[in-house]
Design a protein around this motif. Structure first.
Motif, PDB file in Angstrom:
ATOM      1  N   LEU A 264       0.800  -1.231   0.000  1.00  0.00           N
ATOM      2  CA  LEU A 264       0.000   0.000   0.000  1.00  0.00           C
ATOM      3  C   LEU A 264       0.829   1.275   0.000  1.00  0.00           C
ATOM      4  O   LEU A 264       0.288   2.359  -0.206  1.00  0.00           O
ATOM      5  N   HIS A 265       2.135   1.162   0.267  1.00  0.00           N
ATOM      6  CA  HIS A 265       2.953   2.383   0.346  1.00  0.00           C
ATOM      7  C   HIS A 265       4.346   2.121  -0.224  1.00  0.00           C
ATOM      8  O   HIS A 265       4.789   0.967  -0.284  1.00  0.00           O
ATOM      9  N   PRO A 266       5.045   3.182  -0.626  1.00  0.00           N
ATOM     10  CA  PRO A 266       6.368   3.005  -1.234  1.00  0.00           C
ATOM     11  C   PRO A 266       7.510   3.084  -0.230  1.00  0.00           C
ATOM     12  O   PRO A 266       8.673   3.077  -0.621  1.00  0.00           O
ATOM     13  N   GLY A 267       7.207   3.171   1.056  1.00  0.00           N
ATOM     14  CA  GLY A 267       8.238   3.355   2.077  1.00  0.00           C
ATOM     15  C   GLY A 267       9.037   2.098   2.358  1.00  0.00           C
ATOM     16  O   GLY A 267       8.984   1.117   1.609  1.00  0.00           O
ATOM     17  N   PRO A 268       9.766   2.076   3.478  1.00  0.00           N
ATOM     18  CA  PRO A 268      10.611   0.926   3.831  1.00  0.00           C
ATOM     19  C   PRO A 268       9.792  -0.351   3.958  1.00  0.00           C
ATOM     20  O   PRO A 268       8.671  -0.345   4.447  1.00  0.00           O
ATOM     21  N   ARG A 269      10.385  -1.448   3.512  1.00  0.00           N
ATOM     22  CA  ARG A 269       9.713  -2.743   3.603  1.00  0.00           C
ATOM     23  C   ARG A 269       9.835  -3.307   5.018  1.00  0.00           C
ATOM     24  O   ARG A 269      10.718  -2.944   5.795  1.00  0.00           O
ATOM     25  N   THR A 270       8.962  -4.248   5.332  1.00  0.00           N
ATOM     26  CA  THR A 270       8.940  -4.856   6.661  1.00  0.00           C
ATOM     27  C   THR A 270      10.118  -5.802   6.856  1.00  0.00           C
ATOM     28  O   THR A 270      10.439  -6.601   5.973  1.00  0.00           O
ATOM     29  N   ASP A 271      10.741  -5.722   8.017  1.00  0.00           N
ATOM     30  CA  ASP A 271      11.697  -6.741   8.458  1.00  0.00           C
ATOM     31  C   ASP A 271      10.891  -7.736   9.293  1.00  0.00           C
ATOM     32  O   ASP A 271      10.491  -7.437  10.421  1.00  0.00           O
ATOM     33  N   TYR A 272      10.624  -8.905   8.770  1.00  0.00           N
ATOM     34  CA  TYR A 272       9.681  -9.835   9.388  1.00  0.00           C
ATOM     35  C   TYR A 272      10.159 -10.334  10.747  1.00  0.00           C
ATOM     36  O   TYR A 272       9.349 -10.550  11.656  1.00  0.00           O
ATOM     37  N   ASP A 273      11.447 -10.561  10.896  1.00  0.00           N
ATOM     38  CA  ASP A 273      11.955 -11.032  12.184  1.00  0.00           C
ATOM     39  C   ASP A 273      11.826  -9.951  13.252  1.00  0.00           C
ATOM     40  O   ASP A 273      11.431 -10.228  14.396  1.00  0.00           O
ATOM     41  N   LYS A 274      12.124  -8.714  12.902  1.00  0.00           N
ATOM     42  CA  LYS A 274      11.983  -7.622  13.869  1.00  0.00           C
ATOM     43  C   LYS A 274      10.521  -7.333  14.181  1.00  0.00           C
ATOM     44  O   LYS A 274      10.178  -6.983  15.313  1.00  0.00           O
ATOM     45  N   GLU A 275       9.659  -7.492  13.176  1.00  0.00           N
ATOM     46  CA  GLU A 275       8.227  -7.310  13.426  1.00  0.00           C
ATOM     47  C   GLU A 275       7.706  -8.380  14.379  1.00  0.00           C
ATOM     48  O   GLU A 275       6.877  -8.097  15.246  1.00  0.00           O
ATOM     49  N   LEU A 276       8.219  -9.596  14.242  1.00  0.00           N
ATOM     50  CA  LEU A 276       7.821 -10.660  15.154  1.00  0.00           C
ATOM     51  C   LEU A 276       8.303 -10.361  16.572  1.00  0.00           C
ATOM     52  O   LEU A 276       7.585 -10.620  17.556  1.00  0.00           O
ATOM     53  N   LEU A 277       9.495  -9.797  16.704  1.00  0.00           N
ATOM     54  CA  LEU A 277       9.986  -9.375  18.015  1.00  0.00           C
ATOM     55  C   LEU A 277       9.100  -8.286  18.606  1.00  0.00           C
ATOM     56  O   LEU A 277       8.782  -8.303  19.802  1.00  0.00           O
ATOM     57  N   ALA A 278       8.693  -7.333  17.783  1.00  0.00           N
ATOM     58  CA  ALA A 278       7.837  -6.246  18.265  1.00  0.00           C
ATOM     59  C   ALA A 278       6.488  -6.782  18.724  1.00  0.00           C
ATOM     60  O   ALA A 278       5.971  -6.372  19.782  1.00  0.00           O
ATOM     61  N   GLN A 279       5.908  -7.703  17.950  1.00  0.00           N
ATOM     62  CA  GLN A 279       4.634  -8.295  18.356  1.00  0.00           C
ATOM     63  C   GLN A 279       4.793  -9.079  19.651  1.00  0.00           C
ATOM     64  O   GLN A 279       3.919  -9.038  20.532  1.00  0.00           O
ATOM     65  N   GLY A 280       5.910  -9.793  19.789  1.00  0.00           N
ATOM     66  CA  GLY A 280       6.155 -10.554  21.006  1.00  0.00           C
ATOM     67  C   GLY A 280       6.319  -9.666  22.224  1.00  0.00           C
ATOM     68  O   GLY A 280       5.797  -9.970  23.302  1.00  0.00           O
ATOM     69  N   ALA A 281       7.026  -8.551  22.053  1.00  0.00           N
ATOM     70  CA  ALA A 281       7.197  -7.621  23.179  1.00  0.00           C
ATOM     71  C   ALA A 281       5.853  -7.044  23.607  1.00  0.00           C
ATOM     72  O   ALA A 281       5.556  -6.937  24.812  1.00  0.00           O
ATOM     73  N   GLY A 282       5.015  -6.683  22.624  1.00  0.00           N
ATOM     74  CA  GLY A 282       3.695  -6.146  22.953  1.00  0.00           C
ATOM     75  C   GLY A 282       2.835  -7.167  23.671  1.00  0.00           C
ATOM     76  O   GLY A 282       2.165  -6.850  24.667  1.00  0.00           O
ATOM     77  N   ASN A 283       2.837  -8.403  23.204  1.00  0.00           N
ATOM     78  CA  ASN A 283       2.023  -9.429  23.848  1.00  0.00           C
ATOM     79  C   ASN A 283       2.551  -9.802  25.218  1.00  0.00           C
ATOM     80  O   ASN A 283       1.774 -10.134  26.123  1.00  0.00           O
ATOM     81  N   THR A 284       3.853  -9.754  25.401  1.00  0.00           N
ATOM     82  CA  THR A 284       4.418 -10.016  26.729  1.00  0.00           C
ATOM     83  C   THR A 284       3.913  -8.991  27.737  1.00  0.00           C
ATOM     84  O   THR A 284       3.489  -9.343  28.849  1.00  0.00           O
ATOM     85  N   LEU A 285       3.919  -7.723  27.352  1.00  0.00           N
ATOM     86  CA  LEU A 285       3.427  -6.683  28.255  1.00  0.00           C
ATOM     87  C   LEU A 285       1.915  -6.807  28.458  1.00  0.00           C
ATOM     88  O   LEU A 285       1.419  -6.660  29.580  1.00  0.00           O
ATOM     89  N   CYS A 286       1.179  -7.093  27.376  1.00  0.00           N
ATOM     90  CA  CYS A 286      -0.273  -7.299  27.516  1.00  0.00           C
ATOM     91  C   CYS A 286      -0.559  -8.449  28.480  1.00  0.00           C
ATOM     92  O   CYS A 286      -1.496  -8.371  29.286  1.00  0.00           O
ATOM     93  N   GLY A 287       0.232  -9.503  28.407  1.00  0.00           N
ATOM     94  CA  GLY A 287       0.053 -10.621  29.323  1.00  0.00           C
ATOM     95  C   GLY A 287       0.321 -10.232  30.757  1.00  0.00           C
ATOM     96  O   GLY A 287      -0.406 -10.628  31.673  1.00  0.00           O
ATOM     97  N   LEU A 288       1.369  -9.444  30.990  1.00  0.00           N
ATOM     98  CA  LEU A 288       1.668  -8.981  32.346  1.00  0.00           C
ATOM     99  C   LEU A 288       0.537  -8.120  32.914  1.00  0.00           C
ATOM    100  O   LEU A 288       0.295  -8.119  34.127  1.00  0.00           O
ATOM    101  N   LEU A 289      -0.149  -7.402  32.029  1.00  0.00           N
ATOM    102  CA  LEU A 289      -1.251  -6.533  32.460  1.00  0.00           C
ATOM    103  C   LEU A 289      -2.594  -7.271  32.483  1.00  0.00           C
ATOM    104  O   LEU A 289      -3.610  -6.685  32.867  1.00  0.00           O
TER     105      LEU A 289
END
Length: 501
Positions: A264-289
């Motif tokens: 949908l956009h011409p900007g930087p492409r996704t780094d899939y491994d780093k995106e998976l890390l970001a999702q994991g960090a978010g879910n870890t905090l959501c789990g703690l809360l």
């Protein structure tokens, strides 16, 4: 300030649009998941402030997703609300581990038909379940029972004034969302879902409609850190299966969403491994809360891109607006009819069902269409995790069938020549079939063996075909290979048999 952040104006404007899209969805997903509405807002805030700050996909927005409502509802029913935080926490840690092992890119190997089938099955269950919610009736537990009992529930709703009014509010919400797309472009700057909720809220308040509204408590009171008992439940194999389902489904949905957003956009492409890390960090905090799991959400992400976002500042700011709303205006939530949120989820669930995709697949690849439909049906019939596993197994079986599928076509080329065309994958497993077909040909005729349509020719088949060519008593065997230069054919004189296949 503007020099340090040259795109701040565009990102700030986009963040407001995303906030307005995310607010009703956070509430609706939480209610549909059978948890307090505040937990959906907490997950939305974490998705903006934590996942949004991390590297991976620059414009993708994360938060509670309609695609996880079914599995969350099943988990809460099976293990209780206190266990939800532990499940999400463990799933987040698992996602971080997969990201560190650089497994993110492998999620792209999952068949798209399985993912679309998963979303279609989820969509069917959401639509059926939320129609019950719109009428104020209790939905059956299983997906099949939801669908079977739906006509009776609608008849019951028509005989009750309260249920009928609630159903009308839900149906009106859907109609406003659908019709809002036809409004002038300036009007469409305000999301249709938000307009629908506002109109439903005003109608319920001004007309005194007998509809149930969102139950609101304090956001801080909704936060429950996992206790020792909840952590001990990780020893339960059934709970561990749910953790695995959370991690795999949330990761697949996030990374497929990232691939869609990149288009949908011409900007930087996704780094899939780093995106998976970001999702994991978010879910870890959501789990703690003790909150809902998060995943990347294509609705919010596409709204972010369409609104002109340029950097990840837009998704971070949308988390800020959610936090300010929770801090300053929580009492407003108590006026929102539950039927309006059900209407939003009915619309969202319907959009998950790829009707057009099934029609297109059926036209040119019926095998993939059957994988999609079977995965969706299995999710409705037996459950999310089992349905996805069935879809994956079917997809692998189809790939194995395609890899081993072989077609041998004979045609009379005129004169004394027979043309034999072989298409597919040629391995030793298919060697008896090939040799039986070739050895049945008359020795007196010239044979043109066309291998240009094969995908793979293993060593055993290569040697066997060379041996057959040497034994063939015809004048000449011509072999055409797809990797041969244009116009070139390797010619095997039957009496010589020296040139390789």
């Amino acid at each position: 300030m503007l020099r340090s952040f040259p795109h701040l104006r565009q990102d700030a404007a986009a963040s407001l649009v995303v906030f307005l899209v995310a607010l009703p969805l956070c509430l609706g997903v939480a209610v549909a998941s059978g948890v307090p509405a505040e937990l959906g807002l907490i997950t939305g805030i974490v998705g903006g402030l934590v996942t949004g700050l991390m590297r991976g996909s620059s414009l993708q927005v994360s938060g509670p997703a309609a695609g996880l409502t079914v599995i969350v509802l099943e988990a809460v029913r099976a293990f209780g609300l206190p266990a939800l935080g532990v499940i999400v926490l463990a799933a987040g840690v698992l996602q971080i581990g997969m990201g560190l092992l650089r497994w993110g890119r492998w999620f792209r190997a999952i068949s798209l038909s399985v993912v679309e089938g998963m979303l279609a099955g989820i969509g069917l269950v959401i639509v059926a379940g939320q129609i019950y919610a719109a009428t104020g009736l209790t939905a059956p537990h299983s997906g099949v029972d939801k669908l079977i009992a739906l006509p009776g529930a609608l008849v019951e709703a028509l005989s009750s004034r309260t249920a009928l009014v609630s159903l009308a509010v839900g149906a009106g919400t859907v109609l406003v969302i659908v019709g809002w797309k036809r409004m002038p472009r300036r009007a469409r700057a305000v999301p249709g879902a938000l307009v629908a909720v506002l109109l439903a809220t005003l109608a319920a308040a001004l007309l005194g409609l007998p509809v149930e509204t969102v139950r609101v408590g304090g956001v801080l009171e909704a936060v429950h850190l996992p206790g020792a008992d909840a952590l001990a439940s990780l020893a339960d194999p059934a709970l561990l299966g749910t953790v695995l389902a959370f991690a795999l489904i949330a990761s697949a949905e996030s990374l497929f969403s990232a691939a869609a957003v990149d288009r949908l956009h011409p900007g930087p492409r996704t780094d899939y491994d780093k995106e998976l890390l970001a999702q994991g960090a978010g879910n870890t905090l959501c789990g703690l809360l003790g909150a809902l799991p998060l995943t990347a959400v294509i609705v919010r992400s596409s709204a972010n891109v369409e609104a002109g976002a340029r950097t990840k500042a837009s998704r971070v700011l949308h988390g800020v607006w959610l936090l300010l709303f929770v801090a300053l205006l929580p009492a407003v939530l108590a006026y929102i009819p539950l039927a309006a949120l059900a209407g939003i989820l009915v619309h969202a669930g319907w959009k998950l069902i790829p009707f057009g995709g099934v029609r297109r697949l059926w036209g040119h690849n019926r095998g993939e269409a059957l994988v999609l439909v079977t995965t969706a049906a299995a999710i409705v019939a037996v459950g999310m995790f089992e349905g996805v596993l069935i879809g994956v197994v079917l997809s692998v079986a189809k790939a194995a069938w395609d890899a081993s599928h072989l077609r041998i076509e004979h045609s009379d080329a005129g004169g004394d020549t027979i043309r034999v065309r072989v298409r597919g994958t040629v391995t030793f497993l298919k060697l008896p079939q090939i040799l039986d077909s070739l050895e049945a040909l008359p020795d007196s005729r010239r044979v043109v063996l066309d291998l240009s349509g094969i995908d793979h020719l293993d060593h055993a088949c290569r040697a066997a075909l060379a041996s057959w060519a040497e034994r063939h008593s015809g004048a000449e065997v011509t072999v055409a290979r797809s990797d041969a230069p244009p116009g070139h054919r390797s010619v095997l004189a039957a009496e010589q048999g020296r040139k390789p296949l």
